[in-house]
Design an enzyme around this catalytic site. Structure first.
Site, PDB file in Angstrom:
ATOM      1  CB  SER A 136     -11.707   1.339 -32.200  1.00  0.00           C
ATOM      2  OG  SER A 136     -10.287   0.944 -32.019  1.00  0.00           O
ATOM      3  CG  ASP A 370      -8.765  -5.352 -27.062  1.00  0.00           C
ATOM      4  OD1 ASP A 370      -7.717  -4.740 -26.778  1.00  0.00           O
ATOM      5  OD2 ASP A 370      -9.808  -5.104 -27.260  1.00  0.00           O
ATOM      6  CG  HIS A 373      -9.844  -1.673 -28.200  1.00  0.00           C
ATOM      7  ND1 HIS A 373      -9.860  -2.618 -28.887  1.00  0.00           N
ATOM      8  CD2 HIS A 373     -10.187  -0.536 -29.069  1.00  0.00           C
ATOM      9  CE1 HIS A 373      -9.623  -2.261 -30.246  1.00  0.00           C
ATOM     10  NE2 HIS A 373     -10.009  -0.888 -30.270  1.00  0.00           N
TER      11      HIS A 373
END
Length: 394
Positions: A136, A370, A373
């Site tokens: 990702s 998070d 990311h």
């Protein structure tokens, strides 16, 4: 421990994506750390929008060593003007209250990078195909590049196709295709008749069918090799005809990386395909690395002021695997060495401002943030500025 091997079905055939060729030369085998670029000094430093590097043998610059400087001309696009951004990365849409993290530009120690120019990118890549392959973080970079180009050509015709594992964005007026292929381990994963997932450390042929014909390939892998529990992407590993319930993850990553490297050396012609590998993207779950009392990256609004050594301990084993495997290749990729400069950006993660989180999760930032990311716009835009520099000016 090994289990008895069994006959396992393969994934369905994936059609190759054909493309034309780009005659560029990749980096030499020794260029797998901070890559030296000769003289990127700007002759017109007052105009950020028209910077072009000048190559001078009397001056050299490691573009991956430097610091972050405030620049109010950034970001070069707004998230509201780029609808392809995933909710996971769209921090402004999901309520991030600060915006200073968008106002930083990467400045190498002894030079200025060329400003990213979307029209230049499309013109020079006309008729070509670019693909990002990996996890990702590769998707983060893929979406960033599309947004960076799109803001320069708002009236051009485009086409978007999302799928699994392949997603593609086309700039139709230029014949440029930019794709993302999900392969977090690079090597293949099969499913048994019982629905068990088998990570084939020595097999890559299924994934690789999609990579043939690309003019530019940019690979990454790393984070998924350490995942356990519900985040783990496999049930068994297979190596040498035996199934394993687990093995040392660094050993497994090296086996998978060497399978990838063998395929690259045997199948990619460096005079036809430009090859990149992106180094490990750091996370910021441990605030002791920057001396904070919090429990995550939540609430961080400024980058670190200098490159430190904390990130080196965090992912050093994986970084060593990447370096060693690339050094042993006959046709090595250009290493986009973004680890150190990204480690300084504790402020650039979505934290709780992600569409992937529920309201209850957002209310508990210490456990739900998070910090892996990156927000868009944000740090991946700098990765693409470095990609742009290496692609066209190195």
């Amino acid at each position: 421990m090994p289990l008895a091997a069994s006959s396992l079905p393969r994934h369905a055939f994936l059609s190759s994506i054909l493309g034309t060729t780009l005659f560029l030369i990749i980096a030499s085998p020794l260029q797998v750390s901070a890559v030296l670029l000769a003289g990127l000094k700007n002759h017109n430093s007052g105009d950020l929008h028209h910077r072009r590097p000048s190559f001078q043998s009397t001056n050299s610059c490691s573009i991956f060593v430097g610091n972050w400087v405030r620049d109010d001309s950034y970001p070069i696009y707004e998230s509201s003007a780029c609808p392809i951004i995933d909710d996971q990365f769209n921090c402004q849409l999901y309520g991030r209250p600060d915006s200073d993290y968008l106002k930083y530009r990467w400045r190498p120690t002894n030079c200025d990078l060329p400003r990213f120019d979307g029209v230049t990118f499309l013109t020079r890549m006309k008729g070509k195909q670019i693909m990002f392959v990996g996890d990702s973080l590769g998707r983060d970079q893929w979406e960033s590049l599309i947004c960076m180009i799109s803001t320069a050509v708002p009236a051009t015709q485009t086409q978007m196709m999302r799928g699994e594992p392949l997603s593609t964005f086309k700039f139709l007026d230029y014949g440029v295709t930019i794709s993302y292929y999900k392969a977090p381990y690079l090597v293949d994963i099969d499913s048994t008749s019982q629905g068990k997932r088998v990570l084939r450390l020595g097999e890559i042929s299924v994934n690789a069918k999609a990579w043939h014909g690309m003019d530019v390939l940019c690979f990454d892998t790393g984070h998924w090799w350490t995942h356990t529990g519900s985040l783990q992407g496999w049930d068994y590993m297979e190596w040498g005809g035996q199934l394993y319930e687990d093995m040392d993850r660094v050993v497994a990553m090296e086996k998978g990386m060497r399978t990838w490297a063998t395929w690259v050396d045997a199948n990619l012609d460096p005079s036809r395909t430009r090859l990149f590998f992106q180094s490990i993207s750091p996370n910021h779950y441990n605030p002791m690395e920057w001396g904070a009392a919090t429990r995550s990256c939540y609430g961080e609004t400024e980058p670190m002021t200098k490159m430190g050594s904390s990130y080196q301990n965090q992912d050093q084993d994986q970084t060593n695997v990447v370096d060693v495997v690339i050094r042993d290749m006959t046709n090595p990729p250009y290493l986009l060495d973004i680890t150190g400069l990204s480690a300084m950006r504790k402020d650039a993660h979505p934290s709780i401002y992600s569409g992937d989180l529920t309201p209850d999760q957002r209310a508990n930032p210490d456990h739900s943030s998070d910090c892996s990311h990156w927000c868009l716009p944000g740090l991946p835009d700098t990765w693409n500025q470095l990609f742009y520099t290496a692609l066209f000016f190195h």
